[in-house]
Design an enzyme around this catalytic site. Structure first.
Site, mmCIF file in Angstrom:
data_model
loop_
_atom_site.group_PDB
_atom_site.id
_atom_site.type_symbol
_atom_site.label_atom_id
_atom_site.label_comp_id
_atom_site.label_asym_id
_atom_site.label_seq_id
_atom_site.Cartn_x
_atom_site.Cartn_y
_atom_site.Cartn_z
ATOM 1 N N ARG A 11 2.726 -5.749 -12.481
ATOM 2 C CA ARG A 11 3.537 -6.954 -12.771
ATOM 3 C C ARG A 11 2.659 -8.194 -12.890
ATOM 4 O O ARG A 11 2.748 -8.947 -13.862
ATOM 5 C CB ARG A 11 4.583 -7.161 -11.657
ATOM 6 C CG ARG A 11 5.766 -6.217 -11.716
ATOM 7 C CD ARG A 11 6.617 -6.375 -10.479
ATOM 8 N NE ARG A 11 5.904 -5.855 -9.305
ATOM 9 C CZ ARG A 11 6.137 -4.662 -8.757
ATOM 10 N NH1 ARG A 11 7.095 -3.904 -9.217
ATOM 11 N NH2 ARG A 11 5.438 -4.240 -7.729
ATOM 12 N N GLY A 75 -6.257 -11.731 -6.200
ATOM 13 C CA GLY A 75 -4.909 -12.174 -5.840
ATOM 14 C C GLY A 75 -4.192 -11.163 -4.970
ATOM 15 O O GLY A 75 -3.143 -11.461 -4.396
ATOM 16 N N ASN A 104 -1.921 -16.858 -2.485
ATOM 17 C CA ASN A 104 -0.859 -17.457 -3.301
ATOM 18 C C ASN A 104 -1.476 -18.452 -4.268
ATOM 19 O O ASN A 104 -2.115 -19.408 -3.854
ATOM 20 C CB ASN A 104 0.186 -18.140 -2.406
ATOM 21 C CG ASN A 104 1.516 -18.253 -3.128
ATOM 22 O OD1 ASN A 104 1.557 -18.624 -4.308
ATOM 23 N ND2 ASN A 104 2.589 -17.910 -2.446
ATOM 24 N N HIS A 132 10.569 -11.558 -0.502
ATOM 25 C CA HIS A 132 9.918 -11.031 -1.705
ATOM 26 C C HIS A 132 10.759 -9.939 -2.351
ATOM 27 O O HIS A 132 11.686 -9.410 -1.750
ATOM 28 C CB HIS A 132 8.527 -10.475 -1.367
ATOM 29 C CG HIS A 132 7.480 -11.543 -1.214
ATOM 30 N ND1 HIS A 132 7.324 -12.266 -0.042
ATOM 31 C CD2 HIS A 132 6.561 -12.039 -2.090
ATOM 32 C CE1 HIS A 132 6.343 -13.144 -0.210
ATOM 33 N NE2 HIS A 132 5.867 -13.036 -1.434
ATOM 34 N N LYS A 136 7.381 -4.874 -2.982
ATOM 35 C CA LYS A 136 6.169 -5.339 -2.282
ATOM 36 C C LYS A 136 5.802 -4.360 -1.168
ATOM 37 O O LYS A 136 6.662 -4.007 -0.346
ATOM 38 C CB LYS A 136 6.409 -6.750 -1.712
ATOM 39 C CG LYS A 136 5.179 -7.355 -1.067
ATOM 40 C CD LYS A 136 5.362 -8.825 -0.795
ATOM 41 C CE LYS A 136 4.177 -9.430 -0.067
ATOM 42 N NZ LYS A 136 2.915 -9.291 -0.809
HETATM 43 P P1 NAP Z 1 2.183 -3.834 -9.024
HETATM 44 O O1 NAP Z 1 3.128 -4.176 -10.135
HETATM 45 O O2 NAP Z 1 2.429 -2.605 -8.210
HETATM 46 O O3 NAP Z 1 0.729 -3.778 -9.682
HETATM 47 C C1 NAP Z 1 -0.401 -3.274 -9.050
HETATM 48 C C2 NAP Z 1 -1.200 -2.574 -10.140
HETATM 49 O O4 NAP Z 1 -2.478 -2.197 -9.630
HETATM 50 C C3 NAP Z 1 -0.511 -1.306 -10.649
HETATM 51 O O5 NAP Z 1 -0.564 -1.292 -12.071
HETATM 52 C C4 NAP Z 1 -1.377 -0.207 -10.024
HETATM 53 O O6 NAP Z 1 -1.386 0.969 -10.790
HETATM 54 C C5 NAP Z 1 -2.734 -0.882 -10.064
HETATM 55 N N1 NAP Z 1 -3.707 -0.253 -9.174
HETATM 56 C C6 NAP Z 1 -3.517 0.335 -7.968
HETATM 57 N N2 NAP Z 1 -4.676 0.796 -7.488
HETATM 58 C C7 NAP Z 1 -5.623 0.484 -8.409
HETATM 59 C C8 NAP Z 1 -7.018 0.712 -8.493
HETATM 60 N N3 NAP Z 1 -7.684 1.370 -7.527
HETATM 61 N N4 NAP Z 1 -7.694 0.261 -9.567
HETATM 62 C C9 NAP Z 1 -7.049 -0.393 -10.549
HETATM 63 N N5 NAP Z 1 -5.704 -0.610 -10.550
HETATM 64 C C10 NAP Z 1 -5.011 -0.185 -9.484
HETATM 65 O O7 NAP Z 1 2.088 -5.050 -8.003
HETATM 66 P P2 NAP Z 1 2.168 -6.623 -8.312
HETATM 67 O O8 NAP Z 1 3.538 -7.118 -8.039
HETATM 68 O O9 NAP Z 1 1.521 -6.906 -9.625
HETATM 69 O O10 NAP Z 1 1.258 -7.181 -7.134
HETATM 70 C C11 NAP Z 1 -0.121 -6.846 -7.050
HETATM 71 C C12 NAP Z 1 -0.734 -7.578 -5.868
HETATM 72 O O11 NAP Z 1 -0.712 -8.992 -6.131
HETATM 73 C C13 NAP Z 1 0.025 -7.385 -4.549
HETATM 74 O O12 NAP Z 1 -0.919 -7.303 -3.495
HETATM 75 C C14 NAP Z 1 0.839 -8.664 -4.429
HETATM 76 O O13 NAP Z 1 1.165 -8.975 -3.094
HETATM 77 C C15 NAP Z 1 -0.137 -9.648 -5.011
HETATM 78 N N6 NAP Z 1 0.424 -10.917 -5.484
HETATM 79 C C16 NAP Z 1 -0.345 -12.012 -5.273
HETATM 80 C C17 NAP Z 1 0.068 -13.235 -5.739
HETATM 81 C C18 NAP Z 1 -0.835 -14.414 -5.536
HETATM 82 O O14 NAP Z 1 -0.468 -15.539 -5.936
HETATM 83 N N7 NAP Z 1 -2.017 -14.227 -4.955
HETATM 84 C C19 NAP Z 1 1.283 -13.360 -6.409
HETATM 85 C C20 NAP Z 1 2.058 -12.221 -6.606
HETATM 86 C C21 NAP Z 1 1.614 -10.993 -6.144
HETATM 87 P P3 NAP Z 1 -0.299 2.132 -10.408
HETATM 88 O O15 NAP Z 1 1.047 1.524 -10.578
HETATM 89 O O16 NAP Z 1 -0.615 3.188 -11.405
HETATM 90 O O17 NAP Z 1 -0.591 2.527 -8.997
#
Ligand code: NAP
Length: 245
Positions: A11, A75, A104, A132, A136
């Protein structure tokens, strides 16, 4: 600036790919996911990698980037103190590479944490409610953990929890290292939201931030991508890039 995105199909990763592609001063040279070889980042000449994956993958990805002379913007949330120590070793302040970790990237959320820390010394009790989306995987959120840390750095004096009987285990939420309670809600339809409620005699103060859309994080992510090469070592928190710390 040549940018590679790790977790590109996720996402956040997909939103970052769009934002980087739309930025005039950046080009998206690689987008990799769980089954792809990280070598694609180096082969494409990525100068900065942006990681939005899972905590178990993010640190390994960043260490690999350091070995391949690629700056890193992380992130992904849920990193531990040991994870941050490993990043600090891999990206020494005396070295040529930078790593920015921000739980964040939304400016409003950074201000919420700043305001909560400002308010903390004036209140004896405070609790954090973070809300959230229902996919998550980590709890509490990195933002809630960092908020609690900032508040307890600003004030060590918090009232004792009066609870003697917890009828349902966990009803009082999790307790951060500094003693501030954190409650994590997971609901379909939400993106990322947080309330900090502070209380003292006869009054409460509520500070709330809502990210309605993942676009809210993109200005902060792009700022980190633009800044990271000029900040050798590890930087934790977007506030350092905004002049708030
Ligand atoms: P998500 O939709 O589940 O995306 C995570 C992605 O990473 C998926 O496509 C997953 O693939 C992939 N992935 C998992 N292991 C990996 C690896 N070893 N190498 C490469 N890709 C890999 O989650 P999201 O909602 O985008 O959130 C991702 C992270 O960002 C979370 O930790 C969330 O808390 C954080 N976040 C941070 C902020 C900020 O402002 N810092 C804001 C929002 C979210 P698969 O689906 O195939 O496993």
């Amino acid at each position: 600036m040549k940018v590679g995105v790790i977790g590109a199909a996720g996402r956040m990763g997909a939103t970052v790919c769009g934002a980087v592609s739309d930025a005039d001063d950046m080009s998206l040279v690689a987008g990799i996911d769980v089954d792809d070889d990280r070598q694609a980042l180096a082969a494409a000449g990525a100068e900065v990698a942006v990681d939005f994956t899972v905590p178990s993958a993010a640190v390994g990805n960043a260490l690999w980037c350091a070995e391949h002379s690629i700056h890193c913007v992380i992130g992904t949330t849920g990193l531990s103190a040991d994870d941050l120590a490993a990043l600090r070793d891999a990206y020494p302040a005396s070295g040529p590479l930078g790593c920015v970790v921000a739980p964040n990237f939304a400016i409003g959320a950074v201000l919420m944490m700043h305001f909560a820390a400002l308010a903390a010394p004036w209140f004896e009790t405070a609790e954090i409610i973070e809300l959230h989306h229902d996919n998550k995987v980590d709890a509490p959120s990195g933002t809630a953990m960092l908020t609690a840390e900032r508040m307890t750095s600003a004030s060590a004096e918090w009232g004792a929890d009066p609870t003697k009987v917890e009828v349902v285990a966990g009803a009082r939420g999790g307790v951060s290292a500094g003693g501030v309670h954190i409650h994590s809600l997971r609901l379909r339809g939400l993106v990322a939201h947080q309330e900090v409620i502070l209380g003292t005699t006869g009054q409460t103060l509520t500070i709330r931030h809502d990210s309605m859309d993942r676009a809210s994080f993109m200005p902060g992510v792009l700022l980190a991508v633009r800044s990271v090469a000029g900040r050798p070592g590890l930087t934790v928190g977007l506030e350092h890039l905004l002049g708030l710390a």
